[in-house]
Design a protein around this motif. Structure first.
Motif, short mmCIF file in Angstrom:
data_model
loop_
_atom_site.label_atom_id
_atom_site.label_comp_id
_atom_site.label_asym_id
_atom_site.label_seq_id
_atom_site.Cartn_x
_atom_site.Cartn_y
_atom_site.Cartn_z
N PHE A 130 87.91 25.71 45.22
CA PHE A 130 88.69 26.94 45.18
C PHE A 130 89.41 26.99 43.84
O PHE A 130 90.17 26.08 43.51
CB PHE A 130 89.70 27.00 46.33
CG PHE A 130 89.06 27.23 47.67
CD1 PHE A 130 88.70 28.51 48.08
CD2 PHE A 130 88.78 26.16 48.51
CE1 PHE A 130 88.08 28.71 49.31
CE2 PHE A 130 88.18 26.36 49.74
CZ PHE A 130 87.83 27.64 50.14
N SER A 139 94.06 27.64 50.23
CA SER A 139 92.64 27.67 50.60
C SER A 139 92.09 26.26 50.77
O SER A 139 91.38 25.97 51.75
CB SER A 139 91.84 28.41 49.53
OG SER A 139 92.24 29.76 49.44
N ILE A 165 84.60 29.14 44.79
CA ILE A 165 85.19 30.38 45.28
C ILE A 165 86.45 30.66 44.48
O ILE A 165 87.40 29.87 44.51
CB ILE A 165 85.52 30.30 46.79
CG1 ILE A 165 84.23 30.02 47.59
CG2 ILE A 165 86.19 31.59 47.26
CD1 ILE A 165 84.47 29.74 49.06
N LYS A 193 78.42 30.86 43.84
CA LYS A 193 79.73 31.39 43.47
C LYS A 193 80.08 32.60 44.33
O LYS A 193 79.22 33.40 44.66
CB LYS A 193 79.74 31.76 41.99
CG LYS A 193 79.55 30.55 41.09
CD LYS A 193 79.26 30.94 39.66
CE LYS A 193 79.00 29.72 38.81
NZ LYS A 193 77.67 29.16 38.95
N ALA A 194 81.37 32.66 44.68
CA ALA A 194 81.86 33.79 45.47
C ALA A 194 83.29 34.10 45.01
O ALA A 194 83.94 33.27 44.38
CB ALA A 194 81.85 33.45 46.95
N HIS A 195 83.74 35.29 45.33
CA HIS A 195 85.10 35.70 44.97
C HIS A 195 85.81 36.22 46.22
O HIS A 195 85.30 37.11 46.90
CB HIS A 195 85.06 36.80 43.90
CG HIS A 195 86.42 37.25 43.49
ND1 HIS A 195 87.29 36.46 42.79
CD2 HIS A 195 87.07 38.41 43.72
CE1 HIS A 195 88.42 37.12 42.58
NE2 HIS A 195 88.31 38.31 43.15
N TRP A 196 86.94 35.61 46.52
CA TRP A 196 87.77 36.03 47.66
C TRP A 196 89.08 36.59 47.12
O TRP A 196 90.13 36.02 47.32
CB TRP A 196 88.11 34.85 48.57
CG TRP A 196 87.00 34.27 49.37
CD1 TRP A 196 85.70 34.65 49.40
CD2 TRP A 196 87.12 33.18 50.29
NE1 TRP A 196 85.00 33.86 50.28
CE2 TRP A 196 85.85 32.95 50.84
CE3 TRP A 196 88.18 32.37 50.69
CZ2 TRP A 196 85.61 31.96 51.77
CZ3 TRP A 196 87.93 31.38 51.61
CH2 TRP A 196 86.67 31.18 52.15
N ARG A 220 88.15 34.08 56.46
CA ARG A 220 87.06 33.89 55.51
C ARG A 220 86.43 32.51 55.64
O ARG A 220 85.22 32.36 55.47
CB ARG A 220 87.56 34.16 54.10
CG ARG A 220 87.87 35.64 53.92
CD ARG A 220 88.39 35.97 52.56
NE ARG A 220 88.74 37.39 52.51
CZ ARG A 220 89.23 37.98 51.45
NH1 ARG A 220 89.44 37.29 50.34
NH2 ARG A 220 89.52 39.25 51.48
N PHE A 259 82.61 31.69 56.38
CA PHE A 259 81.90 30.77 55.49
C PHE A 259 81.14 29.71 56.30
O PHE A 259 79.97 29.44 56.04
CB PHE A 259 82.89 30.10 54.53
CG PHE A 259 82.25 29.12 53.59
CD1 PHE A 259 81.74 29.53 52.37
CD2 PHE A 259 82.18 27.78 53.91
CE1 PHE A 259 81.15 28.63 51.50
CE2 PHE A 259 81.59 26.86 53.05
CZ PHE A 259 81.07 27.29 51.84
#
Length: 144
Positions: free
Chosen positions: A5, A17, A77, A97-100, A129, A133
């Motif tokens: 994170f 997170s 993330i 890769k992800a964006h929260w 989330r 996930f």
């Protein structure tokens, strides 16, 4: 599976997170967090929010990207909120890769109840989330 994170200061959202992910994670999952410009300390409110929720805070500290250089993540993330005018950190490496985008609860400067509500909303959003996930079909995902 190792999840990183990332945020700018690594003192609030990415710390929340990391701790909540590890609290909820099934076996085989582990989270770490880092900041592109680590503040050097975790916000006390982040720690007290986690402790009040019964989440372990041992070993949490504000760190930079060198914290995972010997063990690169499988998933990265980012949790910064670009709408707040932050420069979202970028991870260059072979990882999903992800964006929260999470609003920064430490930016709330009103009364105590408003600050508490902001931290609780952030923790609740992270929990939702994380559960989504853990339900992903990981065998079908690839970093490209």
């Amino acid at each position: 599976m190792k999840v990183l994170f990332m945020c700018t200061a690594n003192s609030c959202r990415s710390i929340l997170s990391e701790a909540l992910f590890n609290h909820l994670a099934p076996p085989g999952f582990e989270a770490i967090s880092s900041g592109s410009f680590p503040k050097g300390q975790v916000l006390p409110r982040s720690l007290s929010t986690l402790q009040a929720a019964g989440i372990n805070t041992d070993g949490l500290y504000s760190k930079g990207n060198d914290a995972f250089e010997d063990s690169p993540p499988d998933v990265v993330i980012t949790v910064c909120d670009k709408a707040a005018g932050e420069a979202c950190p970028v991870y260059f490496g072979p990882a999903l890769k992800a964006h929260w985008g999470l609003a920064d609860p430490s930016e709330v400067k009103r009364d105590e109840a408003s600050i508490e509500a902001a931290f609780q909303l952030t923790l609740s959003t992270i929990a939702t989330r994380c559960q989504a996930f853990f339900a992903l079909p990981f065998a079908q995902l690839s970093p490209t």
